[in-house]
Design a protein around this motif. Structure first.
Motif, PDB file in Angstrom:
ATOM      1  N   GLU A 141       0.844  -1.195   0.000  1.00 27.84           N
ATOM      2  CA  GLU A 141       0.000   0.000   0.000  1.00 27.84           C
ATOM      3  C   GLU A 141       0.884   1.251   0.000  1.00 27.84           C
ATOM      4  OE1 GLU A 141      -2.239  -3.323   1.894  1.00 27.84           O
ATOM      5  OE2 GLU A 141      -0.258  -2.511   2.172  1.00 27.84           O
ATOM      6  N   PRO A 142       0.381   2.321  -0.621  1.00 28.68           N
ATOM      7  CA  PRO A 142       1.179   3.555  -0.647  1.00 28.68           C
ATOM      8  C   PRO A 142       1.286   4.192   0.735  1.00 28.68           C
ATOM      9  CG  PRO A 142      -0.976   3.924  -1.627  1.00 28.68           C
ATOM     10  CD  PRO A 142      -0.881   2.453  -1.339  1.00 28.68           C
ATOM     11  N   LEU A 143       2.405   4.843   0.954  1.00 28.26           N
ATOM     12  CA  LEU A 143       2.627   5.621   2.166  1.00 28.26           C
ATOM     13  C   LEU A 143       2.551   7.103   1.812  1.00 28.26           C
ATOM     14  CD1 LEU A 143       5.694   3.717   3.680  1.00 28.26           C
ATOM     15  CD2 LEU A 143       3.280   3.480   4.308  1.00 28.26           C
ATOM     16  N   PHE A 144       2.214   7.918   2.801  1.00 26.97           N
ATOM     17  CA  PHE A 144       2.068   9.351   2.604  1.00 26.97           C
ATOM     18  C   PHE A 144       2.819  10.091   3.704  1.00 26.97           C
ATOM     19  CE2 PHE A 144      -1.504   7.176   0.793  1.00 26.97           C
ATOM     20  CZ  PHE A 144      -1.704   7.809  -0.421  1.00 26.97           C
ATOM     21  N   HIS A 145       3.177  11.337   3.403  1.00 26.56           N
ATOM     22  CA  HIS A 145       3.794  12.171   4.431  1.00 26.56           C
ATOM     23  C   HIS A 145       2.789  12.356   5.559  1.00 26.56           C
ATOM     24  CE1 HIS A 145       7.370  13.320   2.207  1.00 26.56           C
ATOM     25  NE2 HIS A 145       6.604  13.462   1.138  1.00 26.56           N
ATOM     26  N   VAL A 146       3.257  12.222   6.762  1.00 22.31           N
ATOM     27  CA  VAL A 146       2.392  12.473   7.903  1.00 22.31           C
ATOM     28  C   VAL A 146       2.176  13.989   7.992  1.00 22.31           C
ATOM     29  CG1 VAL A 146       4.234  12.622   9.634  1.00 22.31           C
ATOM     30  CG2 VAL A 146       1.982  11.830  10.303  1.00 22.31           C
ATOM     31  N   PRO A 147       0.950  14.436   8.224  1.00 23.04           N
ATOM     32  CA  PRO A 147       0.688  15.871   8.240  1.00 23.04           C
ATOM     33  C   PRO A 147       1.110  16.527   9.565  1.00 23.04           C
ATOM     34  CG  PRO A 147      -1.353  14.670   8.520  1.00 23.04           C
ATOM     35  CD  PRO A 147      -0.284  13.649   8.296  1.00 23.04           C
ATOM     36  N   CYS A 148       2.404  16.441   9.852  1.00 19.26           N
ATOM     37  CA  CYS A 148       2.974  17.002  11.077  1.00 19.26           C
ATOM     38  C   CYS A 148       4.343  17.608  10.787  1.00 19.26           C
ATOM     39  CB  CYS A 148       3.202  15.907  12.122  1.00 19.26           C
ATOM     40  SG  CYS A 148       1.739  15.077  12.715  1.00 19.26           S
ATOM     41  N   PRO A 149       4.706  18.667  11.486  1.00 16.57           N
ATOM     42  CA  PRO A 149       6.081  19.160  11.419  1.00 16.57           C
ATOM     43  C   PRO A 149       7.019  18.170  12.114  1.00 16.57           C
ATOM     44  CG  PRO A 149       4.602  20.806  12.399  1.00 16.57           C
ATOM     45  CD  PRO A 149       3.859  19.525  12.313  1.00 16.57           C
ATOM     46  N   VAL A 151       9.121  16.050  11.065  1.00 11.38           N
ATOM     47  CA  VAL A 151       9.313  14.741  10.437  1.00 11.38           C
ATOM     48  C   VAL A 151      10.016  14.991   9.098  1.00 11.38           C
ATOM     49  CG1 VAL A 151       8.206  12.671   9.521  1.00 11.38           C
ATOM     50  CG2 VAL A 151       7.208  13.833  11.506  1.00 11.38           C
ATOM     51  N   HIS A 152      11.150  14.316   8.903  1.00  8.51           N
ATOM     52  CA  HIS A 152      11.904  14.460   7.662  1.00  8.51           C
ATOM     53  C   HIS A 152      11.109  13.889   6.485  1.00  8.51           C
ATOM     54  CE1 HIS A 152      15.667  15.781   9.507  1.00  8.51           C
ATOM     55  NE2 HIS A 152      15.394  14.927  10.492  1.00  8.51           N
ATOM     56  N   SER A 153      11.477  14.273   5.277  1.00  7.77           N
ATOM     57  CA  SER A 153      10.758  13.831   4.082  1.00  7.77           C
ATOM     58  C   SER A 153      10.800  12.317   3.902  1.00  7.77           C
ATOM     59  CB  SER A 153      11.318  14.517   2.836  1.00  7.77           C
ATOM     60  OG  SER A 153      12.670  14.175   2.658  1.00  7.77           O
ATOM     61  N   HIS A 154      11.789  11.645   4.472  1.00  9.32           N
ATOM     62  CA  HIS A 154      11.872  10.179   4.386  1.00  9.32           C
ATOM     63  C   HIS A 154      11.146   9.499   5.543  1.00  9.32           C
ATOM     64  CE1 HIS A 154      15.139  10.700   7.275  1.00  9.32           C
ATOM     65  NE2 HIS A 154      15.680  11.564   6.428  1.00  9.32           N
ATOM     66  N   GLY A 155      10.441  10.284   6.375  1.00  9.20           N
ATOM     67  CA  GLY A 155       9.592   9.731   7.423  1.00  9.20           C
ATOM     68  C   GLY A 155      10.204   9.655   8.807  1.00  9.20           C
ATOM     69  N   THR A 156      11.499   9.887   8.923  1.00 11.90           N
ATOM     70  CA  THR A 156      12.154   9.800  10.224  1.00 11.90           C
ATOM     71  C   THR A 156      11.792  11.017  11.072  1.00 11.90           C
ATOM     72  OG1 THR A 156      13.991   8.596   9.251  1.00 11.90           O
ATOM     73  CG2 THR A 156      14.374   9.570  11.409  1.00 11.90           C
ATOM     74  N   ILE A 157      11.461  10.766  12.314  1.00 14.01           N
ATOM     75  CA  ILE A 157      11.100  11.837  13.232  1.00 14.01           C
ATOM     76  C   ILE A 157      12.369  12.521  13.727  1.00 14.01           C
ATOM     77  CG2 ILE A 157      10.136  12.330  15.517  1.00 14.01           C
ATOM     78  CD1 ILE A 157       8.164   9.986  14.971  1.00 14.01           C
ATOM     79  N   PRO A 209       1.817  11.741  -1.388  1.00 17.28           N
ATOM     80  CA  PRO A 209       2.498  10.444  -1.407  1.00 17.28           C
ATOM     81  C   PRO A 209       4.006  10.546  -1.188  1.00 17.28           C
ATOM     82  CG  PRO A 209       1.480  10.929  -3.548  1.00 17.28           C
ATOM     83  CD  PRO A 209       1.227  12.091  -2.667  1.00 17.28           C
ATOM     84  N   VAL A 210       4.524   9.485  -0.595  1.00 18.14           N
ATOM     85  CA  VAL A 210       5.962   9.280  -0.414  1.00 18.14           C
ATOM     86  C   VAL A 210       6.353   8.179  -1.390  1.00 18.14           C
ATOM     87  CG1 VAL A 210       7.729   8.465   1.207  1.00 18.14           C
ATOM     88  CG2 VAL A 210       5.845   9.865   2.026  1.00 18.14           C
ATOM     89  N   GLN A 211       7.494   8.285  -1.999  1.00 17.11           N
ATOM     90  CA  GLN A 211       7.929   7.259  -2.960  1.00 17.11           C
ATOM     91  C   GLN A 211       8.588   6.094  -2.234  1.00 17.11           C
ATOM     92  OE1 GLN A 211       6.893   7.529  -6.110  1.00 17.11           O
ATOM     93  NE2 GLN A 211       5.962   9.416  -5.394  1.00 17.11           N
ATOM     94  N   ARG A 212       7.806   5.431  -1.383  1.00 18.34           N
ATOM     95  CA  ARG A 212       8.312   4.314  -0.587  1.00 18.34           C
ATOM     96  C   ARG A 212       7.129   3.455  -0.179  1.00 18.34           C
ATOM     97  NH1 ARG A 212      12.190   5.280   4.645  1.00 18.34           N
ATOM     98  NH2 ARG A 212      13.239   3.291   4.492  1.00 18.34           N
ATOM     99  N   SER A 213       7.332   2.162  -0.143  1.00 19.27           N
ATOM    100  CA  SER A 213       6.258   1.276   0.295  1.00 19.27           C
ATOM    101  C   SER A 213       6.547   0.793   1.719  1.00 19.27           C
ATOM    102  CB  SER A 213       6.126   0.062  -0.634  1.00 19.27           C
ATOM    103  OG  SER A 213       7.244  -0.793  -0.463  1.00 19.27           O
ATOM    104  N   LEU A 214       5.523   0.300   2.364  1.00 18.54           N
ATOM    105  CA  LEU A 214       5.686  -0.263   3.703  1.00 18.54           C
ATOM    106  C   LEU A 214       6.650  -1.440   3.666  1.00 18.54           C
ATOM    107  CD1 LEU A 214       4.867  -0.268   6.658  1.00 18.54           C
ATOM    108  CD2 LEU A 214       2.900  -1.681   6.022  1.00 18.54           C
TER     109      LEU A 214
END
Length: 139
Positions: free
Chosen positions: A49-57, A59-65, A129-134
Motif C-alpha cells: 500500500e502507498p505511504l504518505f507524508h504524515v501531516p505534522c512538522p 518529520v523528515h521527508s523520508h519519514g524519520t522523526i 504520497p511518499v515514494q516508498r512502500s511499507l
C-alpha cells in the motif's frame, strides 16, 4: 517494530497554541532510538500500500522523526505506544520540517491544523504520497 494506528483526533501543541485535530491512520515504526511515521489511507494488508507524508512538522521527508529534545525510549513492544504518544501529544511542534506535508498549505502544515481544529475526520485528499512502500520500509 511497527504498529498501525487508526485515524483519530490528537491533542497537538505548537509554540502558539494547542489543537485537537483529526489525523489519518498512521504506520509508526521504531528501530532502537530512531522512529519513523507515515500516513496511510487504510490499514495495510499486503505491505504494498502507498505511504504518505504524515501531516505534522518535525518529520523528515523520508519519514524519520526529528527528536529534538524528546527523550524517546529504546523501541520495544512495551515502549512503542508510549513513544507514539510522546511524539504526538507530549511534543511541542515547531516550524522545523513543516513544509510539503499537505496539499492546501504546502508551506506550513500547521495552518491545516488551525483549519481542522475540532473537526471529526481528516481529509485524505490532503495527503501527499511518499515514494516508498511499507514493504521497503520494513526491509
Amino acid at each position: 517494530l511497527g504498529i498501525f494506528v487508526p485515524g483519530r483526533r490528537w491533542q497537538v501543541q505548537t509554540e502558539a497554541r494547542r489543537y485537537e485535530v483529526p489525523m489519518p491512520p498512521f504506520v509508526f515504526v521504531g528501530r532502537a532510538l530512531d522512529y519513523s511515521i507515515f500516513a496511510v489511507k487504510k490499514r495495510p494488508v499486503t505491505g504494498r500500500e502507498p505511504l504518505f507524508h504524515v501531516p505534522c512538522p518535525n518529520v523528515h521527508s523520508h519519514g524519520t522523526i526529528c527528536p529534538g529534545n524528546t527523550p524517546f525510549p529504546f523501541c520495544s513492544a512495551q515502549t512503542i505506544l508510549g513513544a507514539l504518544t510522546l511524539f504526538m501529544e507530549d511534543s511541542l511542534f515547531n516550524s522545523h520540517l513543516c513544509q510539503h506535508k499537505c496539499r492546501t498549505y504546502p508551506e506550513d502544515v500547521r495552518q491545516l491544523w488551525a483549519e481542522m481544529d475540532g473537526r471529526k475526520r481528516f481529509l485524505l485528499s490532503e495527503l501527499i504520497p511518499v515514494q516508498r512502500s511499507l514493504h521497503a520500509l520494513l526491509s
